[in-house]
Motif scaffolding. Structure first.
Motif, PDB file in Angstrom:
ATOM      1  N   ARG A 154      45.992  41.915  35.882  1.00 13.12           N
ATOM      2  CA  ARG A 154      44.711  42.587  36.164  1.00 13.12           C
ATOM      3  C   ARG A 154      43.545  41.767  35.629  1.00 13.12           C
ATOM      4  NH1 ARG A 154      41.591  46.280  33.218  1.00 13.12           N
ATOM      5  NH2 ARG A 154      40.008  47.293  34.523  1.00 13.12           N
ATOM      6  N   GLU A 194      42.846  39.102  38.121  1.00 15.71           N
ATOM      7  CA  GLU A 194      42.178  39.631  39.309  1.00 15.71           C
ATOM      8  C   GLU A 194      40.694  39.863  39.059  1.00 15.71           C
ATOM      9  OE1 GLU A 194      44.349  43.150  40.160  1.00 15.71           O
ATOM     10  OE2 GLU A 194      46.127  42.083  40.899  1.00 15.71           O
ATOM     11  N   GLU A 195      40.381  40.444  37.913  1.00 18.75           N
ATOM     12  CA  GLU A 195      38.983  40.722  37.599  1.00 18.75           C
ATOM     13  C   GLU A 195      38.200  39.439  37.341  1.00 18.75           C
ATOM     14  OE1 GLU A 195      37.298  43.700  37.632  1.00 18.75           O
ATOM     15  OE2 GLU A 195      39.127  44.347  38.652  1.00 18.75           O
ATOM     16  N   ALA A 225      37.401  37.960  40.682  1.00 15.58           N
ATOM     17  CA  ALA A 225      36.411  38.739  41.426  1.00 15.58           C
ATOM     18  C   ALA A 225      35.035  38.735  40.779  1.00 15.58           C
ATOM     19  CB  ALA A 225      36.907  40.178  41.586  1.00 15.58           C
TER      20      ALA A 225
END
Length: 213
Positions: free
Chosen positions: A102, A105-106, A109
């Motif tokens: 996670r 992913e962050e 992004a």
């Protein structure tokens, strides 16, 4: 006599300033500790980071959170003669695949802001990150590639990992897996997640005092 010298090691997306409250608690409490909290170069090279910390770590109690805890494991694996270590939620590589998914992913992004928020939660803000935004990329690549010792360490000092009571289940599995793989015990710190030094600095300082007592 137990060591009264403490080395605080910060993780990714932070500098030594992240330790300000914990440092005050350790320096001003009874007994008082001699505390060092260097700002790392964030070189992205594990050997370079370990070598830079080794002299200060020798004979000291090493305290690390997140990537700082990972570097504490690396110091132990390198045979640096620490007096003890308290390591909160280090990376554990293939022992728990996907632990940092996670966060990755962050980061992809939302950059450094997404990285820090995903890793540390609302206690962190972007002002705590190093001025060089590429430092986070280098650190994260290094910590994601880290593999803990595959066999129990021969420890001549008191060493423990910790995990936050409020941390998600994979973090608790990571602590258990590291105990099985490297023989390092763990304890749960109440009222906190990954960013114990920001959320519950008093609990962390108390755990350090207990370790050194």
């Amino acid at each position: 006599m137990p060591s009264r010298r403490i080395l605080l090691v910060h993780g990714a997306a932070t500098t030594a300033g992240v330790w300000s409250t914990v440092r005050k608690l350790l320096e001003n409490g009874s007994p008082a500790f001699e505390v060092q909290a260097p700002t790392r170069a964030c070189s992205g090279d594990l050997r370079t980071e370990v070598d830079a910390l080794a002299d200060a770590a020798a004979g000291a109690v090493v305290v690390g959170v997140s990537g700082g805890a990972t570097l504490g494991l690396a110091l132990l694996a390198a045979g640096v003669p620490v007096a003890g270590a308290l390591l909160h939620e280090p990376a554990v590589g293939s022992l728990v695949p996907g632990l940092l998914a996670r966060v990755a992913e962050e980061y992809a992004a939302h950059g450094v802001a997404g990285f820090g928020s995903a890793l540390y939660g609302p206690a962190w803000d972007v002002s705590m990150a190093p001025a060089d935004p590429d430092a986070v990329r280098r650190d994260f690549a290094m910590f994601r590639a880290f593999e803990p010792p595959a066999a129990p360490l021969r420890l001549s000092a008191l060493v423990t990992t910790t995990v936050g009571e409020l941390s998600p289940p994979p973090r608790h599995r990571a602590a258990q897996a590291l105990r099985s793989a490297a023989g390092i015990p763990f304890r749960v710190l109440p009222g906190c997640g990954h960013a114990v030094h920001l959320e519950q600095p008093g609990e962390l300082a108390a755990a350090v005092r207990e370790l050194t007592g």
